[in-house]
Design a protein around this motif. Structure first.
Motif, PDB file in Angstrom:
ATOM      1  N   ALA A 280     -30.792  -9.563   7.679  1.00  0.00           N
ATOM      2  CA  ALA A 280     -30.442  -9.810   8.987  1.00  0.00           C
ATOM      3  C   ALA A 280     -30.980 -11.124   9.274  1.00  0.00           C
ATOM      4  N   LEU A 281     -32.077 -11.503   9.223  1.00  0.00           N
ATOM      5  CA  LEU A 281     -32.771 -12.682   9.588  1.00  0.00           C
ATOM      6  C   LEU A 281     -32.310 -14.092   8.784  1.00  0.00           C
ATOM      7  N   PRO A 282     -32.465 -13.802   7.389  1.00  0.00           N
ATOM      8  CA  PRO A 282     -31.994 -15.131   6.768  1.00  0.00           C
ATOM      9  C   PRO A 282     -30.521 -15.348   6.738  1.00  0.00           C
ATOM     10  N   GLY A 283     -29.764 -14.078   6.793  1.00  0.00           N
ATOM     11  CA  GLY A 283     -28.335 -14.306   6.602  1.00  0.00           C
ATOM     12  C   GLY A 283     -27.312 -14.291   8.024  1.00  0.00           C
ATOM     13  N   ARG A 284     -28.119 -14.555   9.080  1.00  0.00           N
ATOM     14  CA  ARG A 284     -27.637 -14.381  10.491  1.00  0.00           C
ATOM     15  C   ARG A 284     -26.633 -15.481  10.628  1.00  0.00           C
TER      16      ARG A 284
ATOM     17  N   MET B  95     -34.965  -9.707  20.885  1.00  0.00           N
ATOM     18  CA  MET B  95     -33.490  -9.753  20.337  1.00  0.00           C
ATOM     19  C   MET B  95     -33.556  -8.892  19.116  1.00  0.00           C
ATOM     20  N   ASP B  96     -32.500  -8.101  19.027  1.00  0.00           N
ATOM     21  CA  ASP B  96     -32.444  -7.340  17.662  1.00  0.00           C
ATOM     22  C   ASP B  96     -31.682  -8.019  16.833  1.00  0.00           C
ATOM     23  N   PRO B  97     -32.308  -8.297  15.506  1.00  0.00           N
ATOM     24  CA  PRO B  97     -31.491  -8.994  14.647  1.00  0.00           C
ATOM     25  C   PRO B  97     -30.317  -8.466  13.995  1.00  0.00           C
ATOM     26  N   HIS B  98     -30.006  -6.997  14.298  1.00  0.00           N
ATOM     27  CA  HIS B  98     -29.032  -6.243  13.999  1.00  0.00           C
ATOM     28  C   HIS B  98     -27.733  -6.272  14.718  1.00  0.00           C
ATOM     29  N   HIS B  99     -28.001  -6.872  15.874  1.00  0.00           N
ATOM     30  CA  HIS B  99     -27.042  -6.891  16.690  1.00  0.00           C
ATOM     31  C   HIS B  99     -26.208  -8.178  16.890  1.00  0.00           C
TER      32      HIS B  99
ATOM     33  N   GLN C  42     -16.567  -8.512  20.648  1.00  0.00           N
ATOM     34  CA  GLN C  42     -16.976  -7.741  19.878  1.00  0.00           C
ATOM     35  C   GLN C  42     -18.566  -7.306  20.070  1.00  0.00           C
ATOM     36  N   ASP C  43     -18.920  -6.354  19.946  1.00  0.00           N
ATOM     37  CA  ASP C  43     -20.436  -6.135  20.204  1.00  0.00           C
ATOM     38  C   ASP C  43     -20.851  -4.965  19.310  1.00  0.00           C
ATOM     39  N   VAL C  44     -21.508  -5.711  18.325  1.00  0.00           N
ATOM     40  CA  VAL C  44     -21.749  -4.426  17.111  1.00  0.00           C
ATOM     41  C   VAL C  44     -23.266  -4.431  16.821  1.00  0.00           C
ATOM     42  N   PHE C  45     -23.531  -3.517  15.916  1.00  0.00           N
ATOM     43  CA  PHE C  45     -24.879  -3.393  15.164  1.00  0.00           C
ATOM     44  C   PHE C  45     -24.526  -3.183  13.757  1.00  0.00           C
TER      45      PHE C  45
END
Length: 148
Positions: free
Chosen positions: A119-123, A1-5, A106-109
């Motif tokens: 990305a990881l701590p803030g998701r 999984m891409d953490p920016h997606h 919505q599908d975004v990066f």
């Protein structure tokens, strides 16, 4: 999984006819009038605009939206996004019960460097921020539809 997606889905039941809901949603220039988290929406060209959004987190996101689909008969509004967010967003308006169902996808990066680093701590916070924004948007749209 891409953490920016990110993929977001929301469905808003609304007590108004589909045509009335579509008529409000097809005018993104007016979103700041009824959606508090849409801080500004500026038309750049016929099918392109710049939007600034900020929800509960002290961070504004800026994106250029380019209309990719406008189909009143199918109830679809779709735009490509670039800037702090890259991807697409789509409204699909359908009859539902005594009113309308407004489906948002919505599908975004994430493109902004700070958001990419967080990305990881803030998701979980970013997802909560989006939910709060969508909840306020539905309330604002309900008020807007009552006024129309």
């Amino acid at each position: 999984m891409d953490p920016h997606h990110y993929r977001f889905h929301s469905t808003w039941p609304l007590p108004a006819p589909p045509a009335a809901v579509y008529a409000v949603l097809e005018r993104p220039d007016d979103y700041p009038r009824w959606w508090p988290q849409v801080r500004s929406a500026t038309r750049l060209a016929e099918h392109t605009g710049l939007i600034v959004i900020r929800s509960a987190l002290p961070l504004a996101l800026t994106a250029t939206l380019r209309q990719t689909r406008r189909d009143p008969a199918a109830g679809v509004l779709e735009a490509a996004l670039s800037g702090d967010l890259h991807g697409w967003a789509r409204w699909t308006i359908t009859a539902g019960g005594p009113g309308t169902l407004a489906h948002y996808e919505q599908d975004v990066f994430v493109g902004r460097p700070l958001l990419r680093r967080l990305a990881l701590p803030g998701r979980p916070l970013f997802r909560l921020n989006h939910r709060l924004m969508m909840r306020a948007g539905r309330r604002g749209l309900l008020r807007r539809l009552e006024a129309v």
